[in-house]
Design a protein around this motif. Sequence first.
Motif, mmCIF file in Angstrom:
data_model
loop_
_atom_site.group_PDB
_atom_site.id
_atom_site.type_symbol
_atom_site.label_atom_id
_atom_site.label_comp_id
_atom_site.label_asym_id
_atom_site.label_seq_id
_atom_site.Cartn_x
_atom_site.Cartn_y
_atom_site.Cartn_z
ATOM 1 N N LYS A 67 0.847 -1.192 0.000
ATOM 2 C CA LYS A 67 0.000 0.000 0.000
ATOM 3 C C LYS A 67 0.885 1.245 0.000
ATOM 4 N N VAL A 68 0.478 2.211 -0.802
ATOM 5 C CA VAL A 68 1.279 3.431 -0.929
ATOM 6 C C VAL A 68 0.414 4.626 -0.532
ATOM 7 N N ASP A 69 0.883 5.417 0.408
ATOM 8 C CA ASP A 69 0.193 6.633 0.828
ATOM 9 C C ASP A 69 0.542 7.789 -0.103
ATOM 10 N N LEU A 70 -0.461 8.630 -0.393
ATOM 11 C CA LEU A 70 -0.275 9.798 -1.256
ATOM 12 C C LEU A 70 -0.521 11.058 -0.440
ATOM 13 N N GLN A 71 0.350 12.056 -0.625
ATOM 14 C CA GLN A 71 0.164 13.301 0.108
ATOM 15 C C GLN A 71 0.831 14.454 -0.635
ATOM 16 N N VAL A 72 0.336 15.654 -0.321
ATOM 17 C CA VAL A 72 0.929 16.877 -0.853
ATOM 18 C C VAL A 72 1.884 17.403 0.204
ATOM 19 N N VAL A 73 3.138 17.473 -0.145
ATOM 20 C CA VAL A 73 4.150 17.933 0.801
ATOM 21 C C VAL A 73 4.138 19.456 0.883
ATOM 22 N N SER A 74 4.023 20.129 -0.269
ATOM 23 C CA SER A 74 4.030 21.593 -0.282
ATOM 24 C C SER A 74 3.310 22.084 -1.542
ATOM 25 N N PHE A 94 -2.663 0.784 -4.250
ATOM 26 C CA PHE A 94 -1.953 -0.480 -4.051
ATOM 27 C C PHE A 94 -1.066 -0.720 -5.263
ATOM 28 N N ALA A 95 0.227 -0.810 -5.007
ATOM 29 C CA ALA A 95 1.197 -0.937 -6.095
ATOM 30 C C ALA A 95 1.803 -2.340 -6.084
ATOM 31 N N THR A 96 1.783 -2.984 -7.257
ATOM 32 C CA THR A 96 2.438 -4.290 -7.424
ATOM 33 C C THR A 96 3.717 -4.102 -8.209
ATOM 34 N N ASP A 97 4.478 -5.209 -8.374
ATOM 35 C CA ASP A 97 5.725 -5.118 -9.121
ATOM 36 C C ASP A 97 5.521 -5.420 -10.597
ATOM 37 N N LYS A 98 4.234 -5.510 -11.029
ATOM 38 C CA LYS A 98 3.983 -5.830 -12.434
ATOM 39 C C LYS A 98 3.568 -4.588 -13.230
ATOM 40 N N GLU A 99 2.420 -4.031 -12.883
ATOM 41 C CA GLU A 99 1.921 -2.851 -13.591
ATOM 42 C C GLU A 99 1.954 -1.645 -12.658
ATOM 43 N N PRO A 100 2.272 -0.449 -13.199
ATOM 44 C CA PRO A 100 2.280 0.746 -12.348
ATOM 45 C C PRO A 100 0.865 1.100 -11.907
ATOM 46 N N ALA A 101 0.717 1.549 -10.701
ATOM 47 C CA ALA A 101 -0.566 2.065 -10.218
ATOM 48 C C ALA A 101 -0.760 3.465 -10.785
ATOM 49 N N LYS A 102 -1.984 3.742 -11.217
ATOM 50 C CA LYS A 102 -2.255 5.029 -11.858
ATOM 51 C C LYS A 102 -3.272 5.821 -11.032
ATOM 52 N N VAL A 103 -3.020 7.083 -10.901
ATOM 53 C CA VAL A 103 -3.885 7.982 -10.146
ATOM 54 C C VAL A 103 -3.725 9.379 -10.732
ATOM 55 N N ASP A 104 -4.751 10.206 -10.593
ATOM 56 C CA ASP A 104 -4.707 11.588 -11.083
ATOM 57 C C ASP A 104 -4.541 12.549 -9.917
ATOM 58 N N PHE A 105 -3.699 13.540 -10.131
ATOM 59 C CA PHE A 105 -3.540 14.618 -9.156
ATOM 60 C C PHE A 105 -4.219 15.843 -9.745
ATOM 61 N N SER A 125 4.551 7.240 -0.495
ATOM 62 C CA SER A 125 5.384 6.580 0.514
ATOM 63 C C SER A 125 4.768 5.235 0.903
ATOM 64 N N GLY A 126 5.662 4.230 1.012
ATOM 65 C CA GLY A 126 5.246 2.896 1.421
ATOM 66 C C GLY A 126 5.993 2.451 2.669
ATOM 67 N N PRO A 127 5.832 1.189 3.043
ATOM 68 C CA PRO A 127 6.485 0.690 4.271
ATOM 69 C C PRO A 127 7.999 0.806 4.239
ATOM 70 N N GLY A 128 8.578 0.639 3.028
ATOM 71 C CA GLY A 128 10.026 0.633 2.988
ATOM 72 C C GLY A 128 10.668 1.780 2.259
ATOM 73 N N GLY A 129 9.891 2.779 1.822
ATOM 74 C CA GLY A 129 10.516 3.873 1.094
ATOM 75 C C GLY A 129 9.479 4.862 0.567
ATOM 76 N N SER A 130 9.970 5.862 -0.116
ATOM 77 C CA SER A 130 9.091 6.902 -0.645
ATOM 78 C C SER A 130 9.706 7.493 -1.907
ATOM 79 N N SER A 131 8.848 8.213 -2.649
ATOM 80 C CA SER A 131 9.304 8.903 -3.857
ATOM 81 C C SER A 131 8.563 10.224 -3.949
ATOM 82 N N SER A 132 9.295 11.270 -4.209
ATOM 83 C CA SER A 132 8.699 12.601 -4.315
ATOM 84 C C SER A 132 8.758 13.087 -5.756
ATOM 85 N N LEU A 133 7.812 13.994 -6.093
ATOM 86 C CA LEU A 133 7.739 14.541 -7.452
ATOM 87 C C LEU A 133 7.393 16.020 -7.368
ATOM 88 N N SER A 134 8.120 16.823 -8.099
ATOM 89 C CA SER A 134 7.862 18.260 -8.149
ATOM 90 C C SER A 134 7.076 18.573 -9.421
#
Length: 391
Positions: A67-74, A94-105, A125-134
């Motif tokens: 499971k991946v949490d989504l949030q606005v940092v700034s 919910f992100a798997t290692d096969k197909e990318p999860a898609k969502v609209d911001f 951000s997930g249990p073991g890491g996170s990724s940010s996007l500007s």
Amino acid sequence: MSKMPIRSISRITVFFYVLSLLTFILVLPAAEAGGLLLSTAFPGIEVRPGETVTFPLEIRNYGEPQKVDLQVVSGPKGWSTSFKGGGMIVNQVFATDKEPAKVDFQVEVPQEAKPGNYSFVIQASGPGGSSSLSLKLLIKETPSGNDKMTTQYPVLSGTSTTTFQFRVDLTNNGAQEKSYSLNAQAPPGWQVTFSPAYESKQIASLSLKPGQSQGLDVTVKPPQGVKAGTYNIPIEAVSGNSKAGVVLKVVITGTYSLEITTPTERFNAEATAGVESPVTLIIKNTGSSDIQNVTFSATPPTNWAVTFKPDTIDVLPAGESRQVTAFIKPSKEAIAGDYVVNITANSPAASTTATFRISVKTSTLWGVVGVLLVLGVIGGVAWTFHKYGRR
């Protein structure tokens, strides 16, 4: 077979050790940390104030499904944002290692946002890491300001029976398409309609794109019998908090018209020879301006007399009427029959004439006198025959 120097072997060993270490650092951490990568195909876009824009996002997972949490940092203060997926507002995917999860911001740009560069930082951000996007949003300087409604000829003049047609231009100076409702604040009884320029259909609203202008024909029809004067007719186009308008002016020039009638609307009367008979007249001002100094005259047969009471109306307001009495006196010598009398109402601005048929009857006194004369003649003749007839 010659042996390689120990120093050279040591250098090669160190090289491969360093290469392996770099590979471990660059490739493996993503997997160990959950391997999340948040991305979008278009991280920088142009927007307009009041616009709602959408960034399509992909969350790639290089590790175990999670499971991946989504949030606005700034982001800019006062801007409304949301993550959407499957037609719903979401805060996790919910992100798997096969197909990318898609969502609209989704970002709603405030109507009052000024030109400039704006940025958001979002994070997955997930249990073991996170990724940010500007994400970058650019609002360009555009011709903006208050919407405008203009006309080249704001004042038209004519009589109370004139239909006035104004041409106005409405311009959307905003940065987004707008729908306008058209309104007019006319005096009671006035009719105001809107039509697209050069078209006959009437409209009550219209839509304009940013920077677009539309010509409008505004038709103004005054009520019947409106008085002379200047009349203001404000018109406006309203779209939400945006409003544009102009004040049209109609100048009604004076029309002057008089009418003579009677309470019964009949133009005949009876009179007796040598006797004054009253005839009631109604004097109407059927124009759009007041008429001053109305006088009266008549053209009766010879030796007749006609007088008026009152003989003058100082001011007869537009649309009003006054009662006047005409006293008609036929000649004493008038014989029984029908006679024509023309009565005129006259003023410096207008005049009118009405024709009356006057039926004259002779006086009963003269009838009695005539009978007596006849009887006297008959009596005289009878006496003469009686006295001298025997001789």
